[in-house]
Design a protein around this motif. Sequence first.
Motif: not given
Length: 295
Positions: A148-151, A188-199, A207-214
């Motif tokens: 994540a770019a923010r992270e 660097r990618l943005q949270a909220g969208g697909e990073w790979l097709p279907g993911i 937990h951290t400022p730019g933490h993401v789950s998949f």
Amino acid sequence: MLTRRLLLAAGAASLAAPAAAQVVTRLGPEAEQLTILSDGGFEMPLAMLAREVPTDAIAAETGPADPYRTVLNVTCLRRGAELILFDCGAGAHFLPGSGQLQESLRAAGIEPEAVTHVLFTHLHPDHFWGALDEFDSPLFPNARWLAAAREIDFWTAPKVYEQLPADRHAFAAGAQRIARGLGDKLERLQAGGEWLPGIAAVETAGHTPGHVSFAFEAGGQPVMVLGDALTHPRISFAYPEWRPASDQDADVAVATRRSLLDRLSADRTIAIGYHLPGAAGRVEKHGPAYRFTAS
């Protein structure tokens, strides 16, 4: 707060109980299989599991053992020609007992050259520092590395040290070292969208400022790789309002846990936690809170 004193205590305790490399579990059909690999584990004082909660109250939920032992689970998704890792362990420079991923990959029959993507939930040491090998080269030479770019912006900012207590400066220094080693390979990618097709990268900050789950599907089942959004198999589910010392923004992390627990239980999602024994399981409503049942 995760202080140097607590880290050193955890490291000393870990020497007494090193974790063996292993395949924790496999889920799904061969064509779309999840393999969860151990990066070992380490021990930490019970007090780190919840700020401002008496240790005896924590022990009532976890058992009397102090320090508490946590596991490290790295998720691998094989689909078609892709071999995707979610986080990549601690490497050789974090706490004793961690850094077992390379041995676990061998146990699973996975060659580093076969890994096509590494997706990071966040850049804490036990998730990010394993990106480089003993020669400070990317461990997976053919992989794309996505975070994540923010992270990335937070941990690599020149003024990050002003936003952290002194005892967490080593986290930032390590993140910057790994980021430099990956160089332009770290995307660097943005949270909220697909990073790979279907993911999809789901924003789970706190937990951290730019933490993401998949979030994705495997074998026709909804799956979410949680990273450190939920970290204890009892406390995170029964007491989402408790504030672990490792959460950087405790209030945001509490809101994230509550939202996630609602979603995971409603959707019957297979939840995979980096620090959950057994790694994968289901979340169910249990009275006013929730419980986690390992698969």
